[in-house]
Motif scaffolding. Structure first.
Motif, PDB file in Angstrom:
ATOM      1  N   ALA A  28      21.792  44.665  10.397  1.00 50.97           N
ATOM      2  CA  ALA A  28      22.771  45.414   9.365  1.00 50.97           C
ATOM      3  C   ALA A  28      21.803  45.719   8.117  1.00 50.97           C
ATOM      4  O   ALA A  28      21.059  44.449   7.640  1.00 50.97           O
ATOM      5  CB  ALA A  28      23.970  44.716   8.864  1.00 50.97           C
ATOM      6  N   ILE A  29      21.551  46.832   7.424  1.00 51.85           N
ATOM      7  CA  ILE A  29      20.828  46.929   6.471  1.00 51.85           C
ATOM      8  C   ILE A  29      22.061  47.696   5.366  1.00 51.85           C
ATOM      9  O   ILE A  29      22.490  48.678   5.863  1.00 51.85           O
ATOM     10  CB  ILE A  29      19.656  48.013   6.482  1.00 51.85           C
ATOM     11  CG1 ILE A  29      18.651  47.392   7.521  1.00 51.85           C
ATOM     12  CG2 ILE A  29      19.071  48.201   5.255  1.00 51.85           C
ATOM     13  CD1 ILE A  29      17.622  48.137   7.921  1.00 51.85           C
ATOM     14  N   SER A  30      21.945  46.980   4.291  1.00 52.57           N
ATOM     15  CA  SER A  30      23.013  47.733   3.085  1.00 52.57           C
ATOM     16  C   SER A  30      22.182  48.650   2.364  1.00 52.57           C
ATOM     17  O   SER A  30      21.095  48.769   2.039  1.00 52.57           O
ATOM     18  CB  SER A  30      23.612  46.511   2.409  1.00 52.57           C
ATOM     19  OG  SER A  30      24.432  46.947   1.306  1.00 52.57           O
ATOM     20  N   ALA A  31      23.219  49.773   2.093  1.00 54.24           N
ATOM     21  CA  ALA A  31      22.550  50.609   1.040  1.00 54.24           C
ATOM     22  C   ALA A  31      23.988  51.205   0.194  1.00 54.24           C
ATOM     23  O   ALA A  31      24.873  51.862   0.846  1.00 54.24           O
ATOM     24  CB  ALA A  31      22.312  51.868   1.940  1.00 54.24           C
ATOM     25  N   SER A  32      23.700  50.951  -0.995  1.00 50.86           N
ATOM     26  CA  SER A  32      25.002  51.175  -1.883  1.00 50.86           C
ATOM     27  C   SER A  32      24.853  52.282  -2.616  1.00 50.86           C
ATOM     28  O   SER A  32      25.726  52.852  -3.235  1.00 50.86           O
ATOM     29  CB  SER A  32      25.094  50.030  -2.915  1.00 50.86           C
ATOM     30  OG  SER A  32      24.024  49.852  -3.712  1.00 50.86           O
ATOM     31  N   ASN A  33      23.682  53.124  -2.508  1.00 55.23           N
ATOM     32  CA  ASN A  33      23.690  54.578  -3.137  1.00 55.23           C
ATOM     33  C   ASN A  33      22.617  55.307  -2.361  1.00 55.23           C
ATOM     34  O   ASN A  33      22.127  54.866  -1.363  1.00 55.23           O
ATOM     35  CB  ASN A  33      23.147  54.389  -4.715  1.00 55.23           C
ATOM     36  CG  ASN A  33      21.664  53.429  -4.612  1.00 55.23           C
ATOM     37  OD1 ASN A  33      20.863  53.841  -3.911  1.00 55.23           O
ATOM     38  ND2 ASN A  33      21.977  52.599  -5.663  1.00 55.23           N
ATOM     39  N   ALA A  50      25.670  54.076  11.343  1.00 55.13           N
ATOM     40  CA  ALA A  50      26.074  53.793   9.992  1.00 55.13           C
ATOM     41  C   ALA A  50      27.632  53.547  10.045  1.00 55.13           C
ATOM     42  O   ALA A  50      28.405  54.166  10.698  1.00 55.13           O
ATOM     43  CB  ALA A  50      25.813  54.798   8.773  1.00 55.13           C
ATOM     44  N   ILE A  51      27.901  52.569   9.031  1.00 57.41           N
ATOM     45  CA  ILE A  51      29.549  52.335   8.424  1.00 57.41           C
ATOM     46  C   ILE A  51      29.511  52.619   7.237  1.00 57.41           C
ATOM     47  O   ILE A  51      28.996  52.428   6.307  1.00 57.41           O
ATOM     48  CB  ILE A  51      29.793  50.707   8.878  1.00 57.41           C
ATOM     49  CG1 ILE A  51      29.563  50.500  10.224  1.00 57.41           C
ATOM     50  CG2 ILE A  51      31.089  50.720   8.474  1.00 57.41           C
ATOM     51  CD1 ILE A  51      29.723  49.084  10.632  1.00 57.41           C
ATOM     52  N   VAL A  52      30.510  53.830   6.865  1.00 57.31           N
ATOM     53  CA  VAL A  52      30.537  54.212   5.629  1.00 57.31           C
ATOM     54  C   VAL A  52      31.901  53.832   5.125  1.00 57.31           C
ATOM     55  O   VAL A  52      33.017  54.210   5.496  1.00 57.31           O
ATOM     56  CB  VAL A  52      30.331  55.799   5.480  1.00 57.31           C
ATOM     57  CG1 VAL A  52      30.415  56.327   4.017  1.00 57.31           C
ATOM     58  CG2 VAL A  52      29.191  56.135   5.859  1.00 57.31           C
ATOM     59  N   ASP A  53      31.956  53.076   3.961  1.00 58.44           N
ATOM     60  CA  ASP A  53      33.169  52.543   3.388  1.00 58.44           C
ATOM     61  C   ASP A  53      33.244  53.640   2.239  1.00 58.44           C
ATOM     62  O   ASP A  53      32.613  53.559   1.166  1.00 58.44           O
ATOM     63  CB  ASP A  53      33.118  51.144   2.774  1.00 58.44           C
ATOM     64  CG  ASP A  53      34.396  50.576   2.324  1.00 58.44           C
ATOM     65  OD1 ASP A  53      35.327  51.707   1.894  1.00 58.44           O
ATOM     66  OD2 ASP A  53      34.433  49.486   1.990  1.00 58.44           O
ATOM     67  N   VAL A  54      34.393  54.472   2.185  1.00 56.95           N
ATOM     68  CA  VAL A  54      34.526  55.578   1.141  1.00 56.95           C
ATOM     69  C   VAL A  54      35.208  54.941  -0.050  1.00 56.95           C
ATOM     70  O   VAL A  54      35.662  55.783  -1.167  1.00 56.95           O
ATOM     71  CB  VAL A  54      35.052  56.728   1.526  1.00 56.95           C
ATOM     72  CG1 VAL A  54      34.406  57.506   2.658  1.00 56.95           C
ATOM     73  CG2 VAL A  54      36.584  56.261   2.047  1.00 56.95           C
ATOM     74  N   SER A  55      35.490  53.476  -0.180  1.00 57.64           N
ATOM     75  CA  SER A  55      36.007  53.196  -1.598  1.00 57.64           C
ATOM     76  C   SER A  55      35.202  53.188  -2.466  1.00 57.64           C
ATOM     77  O   SER A  55      33.971  52.917  -2.315  1.00 57.64           O
ATOM     78  CB  SER A  55      36.420  51.639  -1.007  1.00 57.64           C
ATOM     79  OG  SER A  55      37.339  51.452  -0.048  1.00 57.64           O
ATOM     80  N   PHE A  57      34.257  55.939  -3.726  1.00 55.59           N
ATOM     81  CA  PHE A  57      33.215  57.055  -3.804  1.00 55.59           C
ATOM     82  C   PHE A  57      33.572  58.197  -4.782  1.00 55.59           C
ATOM     83  O   PHE A  57      34.638  58.528  -5.007  1.00 55.59           O
ATOM     84  CB  PHE A  57      33.261  57.610  -2.469  1.00 55.59           C
ATOM     85  CG  PHE A  57      32.260  57.367  -1.626  1.00 55.59           C
ATOM     86  CD1 PHE A  57      31.640  56.337  -1.269  1.00 55.59           C
ATOM     87  CD2 PHE A  57      31.804  58.335  -0.502  1.00 55.59           C
ATOM     88  CE1 PHE A  57      30.676  55.840  -0.492  1.00 55.59           C
ATOM     89  CE2 PHE A  57      30.845  57.999   0.440  1.00 55.59           C
ATOM     90  CZ  PHE A  57      30.226  56.882   0.466  1.00 55.59           C
ATOM     91  N   GLY A  58      32.587  58.598  -5.504  1.00 55.59           N
ATOM     92  CA  GLY A  58      32.582  59.733  -6.496  1.00 55.59           C
ATOM     93  C   GLY A  58      32.170  60.799  -5.734  1.00 55.59           C
ATOM     94  O   GLY A  58      31.812  60.800  -4.929  1.00 55.59           O
ATOM     95  N   PRO A  59      32.290  62.130  -6.542  1.00 56.63           N
ATOM     96  CA  PRO A  59      31.629  63.406  -6.037  1.00 56.63           C
ATOM     97  C   PRO A  59      30.363  63.139  -5.382  1.00 56.63           C
ATOM     98  O   PRO A  59      29.949  63.608  -4.543  1.00 56.63           O
ATOM     99  CB  PRO A  59      31.752  64.120  -7.311  1.00 56.63           C
ATOM    100  CG  PRO A  59      32.838  63.837  -8.004  1.00 56.63           C
ATOM    101  CD  PRO A  59      32.858  62.132  -7.924  1.00 56.63           C
ATOM    102  N   ALA A  60      29.260  62.665  -6.258  1.00 57.05           N
ATOM    103  CA  ALA A  60      27.908  62.415  -5.898  1.00 57.05           C
ATOM    104  C   ALA A  60      27.618  61.691  -4.631  1.00 57.05           C
ATOM    105  O   ALA A  60      26.786  61.750  -3.908  1.00 57.05           O
ATOM    106  CB  ALA A  60      27.202  61.926  -7.226  1.00 57.05           C
ATOM    107  N   ASP A  61      28.570  60.808  -4.410  1.00 52.27           N
ATOM    108  CA  ASP A  61      28.451  59.820  -3.122  1.00 52.27           C
ATOM    109  C   ASP A  61      28.586  60.576  -1.871  1.00 52.27           C
ATOM    110  O   ASP A  61      28.285  59.861  -0.953  1.00 52.27           O
ATOM    111  CB  ASP A  61      29.694  58.619  -3.534  1.00 52.27           C
ATOM    112  CG  ASP A  61      29.019  57.700  -4.663  1.00 52.27           C
ATOM    113  OD1 ASP A  61      28.177  57.448  -4.960  1.00 52.27           O
ATOM    114  OD2 ASP A  61      30.226  57.446  -5.136  1.00 52.27           O
TER     115      ASP A  61
END
Length: 122
Positions: A28-33, A50-55, A57-61
């Motif tokens: 696993a590799i983390s990517a916060s932005n 990938a696993i994406v947690d949409v918690s 999340f803003g428009p740019a995310d």
């Protein structure tokens, strides 16, 4: 096993998910932005999911989901019950699947196995 990109804004969630995945034999590799996601994809250079947690999340995310989709990275979206609308939005951005929190580890590992074409004994 699979290389899994963890697209998560909350470091604690990424840490817990990374621990669960590594015990299952995944890397696993983390990517916060978006910048971190781009760097992680370039460093690995091979097929991944990938696993994406949409918690939070803003428009740019949402650009992160677009980037995954553009690079043909299959991804699973995690969302809380009250974020189901965001989960639906992620499906429009190319998500392969949607899981509602709280996540059950065997379900997640089974879904990862399906996405990577591997058989996992649960």
């Amino acid at each position: 096993m699979a290389m899994v990109l963890l697209v998560m804004k909350r470091p604690g969630n990424a840490r817990v998910m990374a621990n669960a995945l590594t015990t299952g034999g995944h890397t696993a590799i983390s990517a916060s932005n978006h910048e971190a996601l781009t760097v992680a994809m370039a460093q690995f250079g091979g097929p991944c999911i990938a696993i994406v947690d949409v918690s939070d999340f803003g428009p740019a995310d949402w650009q992160m989901c677009q980037t995954l989709h553009r690079h043909a990275v299959r991804f699973i979206v995690l969302c809380a019950d009250h974020e189901a609308r965001r989960g639906g939005q992620a499906l429009r951005y190319g998500a392969s699947s949607l899981l509602q929190k709280p996540i059950k580890k065997p379900v997640l590992l089974g879904l990862l196995s399906e996405l990577t074409g591997e058989a996992t004994a649960l």
